[in-house]
Design an enzyme around this catalytic site. Structure first.
Site, short mmCIF file in Angstrom:
data_model
loop_
_atom_site.label_atom_id
_atom_site.label_comp_id
_atom_site.label_asym_id
_atom_site.label_seq_id
_atom_site.Cartn_x
_atom_site.Cartn_y
_atom_site.Cartn_z
N ASN A 384 0.83 -1.20 0.00
CA ASN A 384 0.00 0.00 0.00
C ASN A 384 0.88 1.26 0.00
O ASN A 384 1.08 1.88 -1.04
CB ASN A 384 -0.95 -0.05 1.20
CG ASN A 384 -2.06 0.96 1.11
OD1 ASN A 384 -1.90 1.99 0.45
ND2 ASN A 384 -3.17 0.70 1.74
N ASP A 385 1.45 1.59 1.16
CA ASP A 385 2.24 2.83 1.25
C ASP A 385 3.37 2.88 0.23
O ASP A 385 3.68 3.95 -0.30
CB ASP A 385 2.89 2.95 2.64
CG ASP A 385 1.87 3.19 3.72
OD1 ASP A 385 0.74 3.57 3.39
OD2 ASP A 385 2.22 2.99 4.90
N VAL A 386 3.99 1.74 -0.05
CA VAL A 386 5.19 1.77 -0.89
C VAL A 386 4.87 2.03 -2.37
O VAL A 386 5.77 2.13 -3.18
CB VAL A 386 6.02 0.47 -0.75
CG1 VAL A 386 6.47 0.27 0.68
CG2 VAL A 386 5.28 -0.76 -1.26
N SER A 425 0.76 3.66 7.21
CA SER A 425 0.74 5.08 7.60
C SER A 425 -0.67 5.58 7.86
O SER A 425 -0.85 6.70 8.33
CB SER A 425 1.38 5.92 6.49
OG SER A 425 0.60 5.79 5.32
#
Ligand code: NAP
Length: 458
Positions: A384-386, A425
């Site tokens: 997700n965040d990456v 996050s």
């Protein structure tokens, strides 16, 4: 120390260094762990022949059996997703052991060379902080209710700074007073050092714990190195220095990959931003497994981006099976690994290696990021965040500046996740709303299974 013992300690130290060197590549990492392990067994066995070890044999053997037995059992049983807290716990034990050595030497109140005494006290302080701090880190990652989140109160940083000054001042007093320090002072020094480790870790949120654990790992290495000097044990000194420097480099690497200075991790809350976050427009568009299977089976190039969700789903074996099917159809498949994908550095590499994915189709961020423009499909599984493009554009985002994998540059993006859950996050991912992105909802392993059976029917 006699020559015989020294030679064996040196051999153990050489094995530690060679083992660590081999751990730098997934191809040789397994061998590296075995070599370092042999080094540790050698160092432990030869210690029985050390001139200072001439009593308490039974106690030592019981200690090794109990500690080794617990480590063997927990090491075999731990889930891959629980690995960070296990490392926190073991690391804490290392710091605690170094502090215990210092305590024994200082309690004896025997004459020590002034440098040795100073290093004993340094090791005691750093080891105690690493011990109690790692235990709190373990508790946070384990999800213990009372420790969850960042525990903050007014003037906390000032109180922590004050506590540190008192502990450092007491330590300096003990280190420079020959044998004149009292037992009460010594006891208070250890108690306050342990309290400082707790106080320093409590305000840091669970999200930042992997970086903190890596920092404590560096502390433990340093403490062990100092106590190795106190005991005049070269294997301990070298092992401590190796662990200390590896931990320092790893901490830097993680902080850099998240684009956050280490001071920001220690002294501010993850996600603390000043302005309004960028609004996201559009909607998430779903895709079903049969259509996703067709899209990939008829592509020329597919890049797979694994993330934490793949670890949760334990989908790596199925993803590899799917990859082999695609390869048989002539599709070029590559894996793109972000340095902080998952919950610890190398998390994804370990999972892919476990599934048998060959290393030559696994690429780091820098190696593959330019290639997304030529990929027909980027398959994001549990990441997700990456892959959140907001990291490039929104200075108010907590992940702003973090280098990301350019999945959004691929012609088509398929994202496998269970629902609308946010990433680590806690922020919305703008990629999921992009025109070229389709959401394939479901558990990573179940979806990979569906994709495999759909591809077989094509
Ligand atoms: P992530 O941002 O944590 O997102 C994981 C995604 O996986 C979630 O959106 C979740 O969505 C999905 N998921 C969870 N269980 C799943 C399942 N069973 N099947 C399918 N999907 C599932 O993961 P990431 O992209 O790997 O990013 C890592 C994050 O950790 C970064 O923010 C990084 O900074 C941080 N971090 C990493 C390290 C490290 O060393 N690797 C250290 C510190 C911090 P659903 O709930 O909707 O399924």
């Amino acid at each position: 120390m006699n020559l015989f013992v020294e030679i064996f300690y040196l051999a153990a130290a050489v094995l530690f260094i060679l083992g660590l060197k081999q751990m730098a590549s997934p191809v040789t990492a397994r061998r590296g762990i075995v070599w370092a392990g042999i080094g540790m067994v050698l160092a432990t066995l030869i210690t029985f022949a050390h001139p200072h070890v001439n009593t308490n044999y039974l106690l030592i053997i019981i200690g090794i059996a109990v500690g080794g037995g617990i480590a063997w059992k927990t090491g075999k049983e731990v889930a891959m997703t629980d690995m960070p807290q296990m490392i926190a716990l073991y690391n804490g034990m290392g710091g605690g052991a170094a502090a215990a050595i210092a305590a024994v030497e200082l309690i004896k109140q025997h004459e020590m060379d002034s440098t040795v005494q100073l290093l004993a006290v340094f090791g005691a302080l750093i080891g105690s902080v690493a011990f109690s701090g790692s235990l709190i880190a373990f508790g946070k990652l384990q999800g213990i209710k009372q420790l969850r989140g960042a525990f903050r109160f007014k003037n906390q940083q000032r109180i922590n700074a004050g506590l540190f000054i008192v502990v450092a001042w007491m330590g300096l007093g003990i280190a420079t007073s020959g044998t004149d320090y009292g037992m009460f002072t010594l006891f208070l020094f250890f108690a306050l050092a342990l309290a400082f480790g707790v106080m320093m870790t409590l305000p840091i949120g669970g999200a930042d714990m992997p970086v903190v654990i890596s920092l404590y790992n560096a502390f433990t290495g340093l403490a062990v190195g100092f106590e190795g000097y106190v005991l005049d044990n070269p294997a301990m000194m070298i092992a401590g220095i190796v662990v200390g420097s590896a931990g320092t480099l790893l901490t830097q690497l993680m902080a850099k990959a998240m684009n956050r200075p280490i001071t920001n991790v220690l002294f501010s809350n993850f996600g603390e931003t000043t302005g309004e976050a960028q609004e996201v427009s559009g909607s998430m568009k779903a895709i079903e497994a049969p259509d996703a299977a067709i899209m990939m089976a008829f592509a020329e190039k597919v890049i797979i981006i694994p993330g934490y969700g793949m670890a949760v789903a334990q989908a790596q074996h199925k993803i590899w099976e799917m990859t082999k099917q695609l390869q048989e159809r002539g599709v070029t498949v590559k894996f793109a690994i972000h340095p902080v994908a998952g919950r610890m550095p190398g998390h994804m590499n370990v999972l892919l290696a476990e599934a048998g994915v060959p290393y030559d189709i696994i690429y780091d961020l820098d190696e593959i990021n330019e290639e997304f423009r030529t990929a027909d499909v980027a398959l994001v599984i549990g990441a997700n965040d990456v892959v959140n493009p907001i990291a490039r554009t929104d200075p108010n985002s907590p992940i702003y500046g973090m280098p990301i994998l350019n999945a959004d540059y691929a012609k088509n993006v398929i994202v496998v996740k269970r629902g609308q859950g946010a990433g680590f996050s806690g922020i919305e991912n703008h990629l999921f709303f992009a025109d070229n992105c389709r959401m394939l909802y479901g558990d990573g392993q179940a979806v990979a299974n569906e994709l495999i059976s759909n591809m077989k029917e094509l």
